[in-house]
Scaffold this active site. Structure first.
Site, PDB file in Angstrom:
ATOM      1  CG  MET A  29      50.986  46.187  54.817  1.00  0.00           C
ATOM      2  SD  MET A  29      50.869  47.978  54.948  1.00  0.00           S
ATOM      3  CE  MET A  29      52.418  48.359  55.706  1.00  0.00           C
ATOM      4  N   GLY A  30      53.265  42.631  52.361  1.00  0.00           N
ATOM      5  CA  GLY A  30      54.228  42.131  51.398  1.00  0.00           C
ATOM      6  C   GLY A  30      55.654  42.502  51.762  1.00  0.00           C
ATOM      7  CD  GLU A  34      63.948  33.950  57.700  1.00  0.00           C
ATOM      8  OE1 GLU A  34      63.466  33.322  58.650  1.00  0.00           O
ATOM      9  OE2 GLU A  34      64.087  33.455  56.564  1.00  0.00           O
ATOM     10  CG  HIS A  36      56.460  39.545  56.676  1.00  0.00           C
ATOM     11  ND1 HIS A  36      57.428  40.269  56.016  1.00  0.00           N
ATOM     12  CD2 HIS A  36      55.545  40.443  57.101  1.00  0.00           C
ATOM     13  CE1 HIS A  36      57.099  41.557  56.048  1.00  0.00           C
ATOM     14  NE2 HIS A  36      55.969  41.690  56.703  1.00  0.00           N
ATOM     15  CD  GLN A  60      48.188  49.899  57.377  1.00  0.00           C
ATOM     16  OE1 GLN A  60      47.309  49.043  57.276  1.00  0.00           O
ATOM     17  NE2 GLN A  60      49.345  49.642  57.963  1.00  0.00           N
ATOM     18  CB  SER A 185      59.231  46.333  54.744  1.00  0.00           C
ATOM     19  OG  SER A 185      58.527  45.161  55.065  1.00  0.00           O
TER      20      SER A 185
HETATM   21  P1  AMP Z   1      53.682  44.311  57.708  1.00  0.00           P
HETATM   22  O1  AMP Z   1      53.878  43.650  56.378  1.00  0.00           O
HETATM   23  O2  AMP Z   1      54.792  45.231  58.095  1.00  0.00           O
HETATM   24  O3  AMP Z   1      52.317  44.916  57.861  1.00  0.00           O
HETATM   25  O4  AMP Z   1      53.743  43.148  58.778  1.00  0.00           O
HETATM   26  C1  AMP Z   1      52.878  42.044  58.706  1.00  0.00           C
HETATM   27  C2  AMP Z   1      52.965  41.266  59.998  1.00  0.00           C
HETATM   28  O5  AMP Z   1      54.305  40.837  60.215  1.00  0.00           O
HETATM   29  C3  AMP Z   1      52.572  42.123  61.224  1.00  0.00           C
HETATM   30  O6  AMP Z   1      51.801  41.348  62.107  1.00  0.00           O
HETATM   31  C4  AMP Z   1      53.915  42.480  61.819  1.00  0.00           C
HETATM   32  O7  AMP Z   1      53.869  42.731  63.202  1.00  0.00           O
HETATM   33  C5  AMP Z   1      54.716  41.227  61.505  1.00  0.00           C
HETATM   34  N1  AMP Z   1      56.157  41.531  61.544  1.00  0.00           N
HETATM   35  C6  AMP Z   1      56.820  42.481  60.835  1.00  0.00           C
HETATM   36  N2  AMP Z   1      58.112  42.510  61.189  1.00  0.00           N
HETATM   37  C7  AMP Z   1      58.271  41.573  62.153  1.00  0.00           C
HETATM   38  C8  AMP Z   1      59.377  41.123  62.942  1.00  0.00           C
HETATM   39  N3  AMP Z   1      60.574  41.652  62.820  1.00  0.00           N
HETATM   40  N4  AMP Z   1      59.173  40.131  63.828  1.00  0.00           N
HETATM   41  C9  AMP Z   1      57.926  39.577  63.970  1.00  0.00           C
HETATM   42  N5  AMP Z   1      56.851  39.961  63.270  1.00  0.00           N
HETATM   43  C10 AMP Z   1      57.012  40.941  62.372  1.00  0.00           C
END
Ligand code: AMP
Length: 281
Positions: A29-30, A34, A36, A60, A185
């Protein structure tokens, strides 16, 4: 690095430029951090081409305000993706993914119910639907998901299995700050004092994990109380849940023993944080 906003353009590029190449997809989701980037780096290592999607998925979010508040910084995200060597960033608009007459949704029945699903009805339906749309648009060889969102990752694996989707799901370890706080985020919304309190989430989880490993028999209620005692939170904060579940089924364990997943959602002031810890055999 290509930046693409339309599904048709994306599919044309995939057909003409990625024929017979392995493709890694990293859905996000941008507001890239680290966590991501660890997924992106792994995808680049394992595939001929890496595609990152950036889409703040409205269906969502349970609360409109949470959706609107979600931090967006496209310019910075593109800079980071380019630096890592991403081949293509897919940034569709809401109308592109959900045209006016959109009416098809995906539900992973059992796994969407517990943990985060309990307080966020419809959340995982939104997640599964958008991820399936992304899989159909990109047709990746592998897709990378962080175990920070353990329930989400398991749910996607279940969907892939149930619907026989030709993609390999690659779960990636949680990236943490030096003091244990899982990168998110949402951490940017915390004040310095709130940030301090948030670090106790991981240490409290570790303390529960030690207890499970050291004792023969301990109830999940006892574990919850132990967790609550080890958290250093204030009146304005709240434990939404801390549950011990089986890592494969996500079903609650009454007398937890390894393998067990400790999963929690905590409100630090107005910010909801999630974290988890796997207690292995
Ligand atoms: P999001 O942008 O929050 O939807 O996250 C996108 C992807 O990054 C998802 O698969 C998350 O599980 C992963 N992600 C977010 N934060 C972390 C983190 N601290 N460690 C590992 N993966 C992460």
């Amino acid at each position: 690095m290509l930046v693409v906003r339309k599904i048709k353009t994306l599919q044309h590029l995939l057909k003409t430029r990625c024929h017979n190449k392995s493709i890694g997809l990293v859905p996000t989701m941008g507001d890239l951090h680290e966590g991501h980037l660890s997924l992106i780096r792994r995808s680049i290592k394992e595939n001929d081409r890496t595609i990152v999607s950036i889409f703040v998925n409205p269906i969502q979010f349970n609360q409109r305000k949470d959706y609107e508040l979600y931090h967006r910084d496209e310019k910075n995200d593109l800079k980071k993706a380019k630096k890592e060597g991403v081949d293509l960033v897919f940034i569709p608009s809401v109308e592109e993914l959900y045209p006016k007459d959109f009416q098809t949704f995906v539900t992973v029945a059992k796994m969407s119910k517990g943990l985060c699903g309990r307080s966020r009805p419809g959340h995982f339906k939104g997640v599964a639907t958008v991820v399936l749309k992304l899989f159909h648009s990109v047709r990746p060889t592998r897709a990378y998901f962080g175990l920070k969102d353990f329930q989400q990752c398991r749910l996607i694996e279940q969907m892939v299995k149930d619907l026989n989707l030709p993609v390999k799901i690659v779960p990636c370890p949680i990236v943490r700050e030096w003091d244990g706080l899982a990168l998110s985020s949402r951490n940017r919304r915390l004040s310095p004092e709130q940030r301090q309190r948030a670090t106790t989430i991981f240490s409290a989880l570790q303390s529960v994990a030690d207890l499970i490993k050291s004792k023969r028999s301990v109830s999940s209620n006892f574990l919850f109380r132990h967790f609550a005692r080890h958290l250093r939170i204030k009146k304005e904060d709240r434990i939404e849940y801390m549950e011990t579940v089986h890592p494969d089924t996500l079903e609650p364990l009454k007398k937890p023993k390894p393998p067990a997943l400790l999963a929690t959602a905590i409100w630090i002031g107005k910010t909801r944080l999630i974290d988890n810890l796997l207690v292995e055999k």
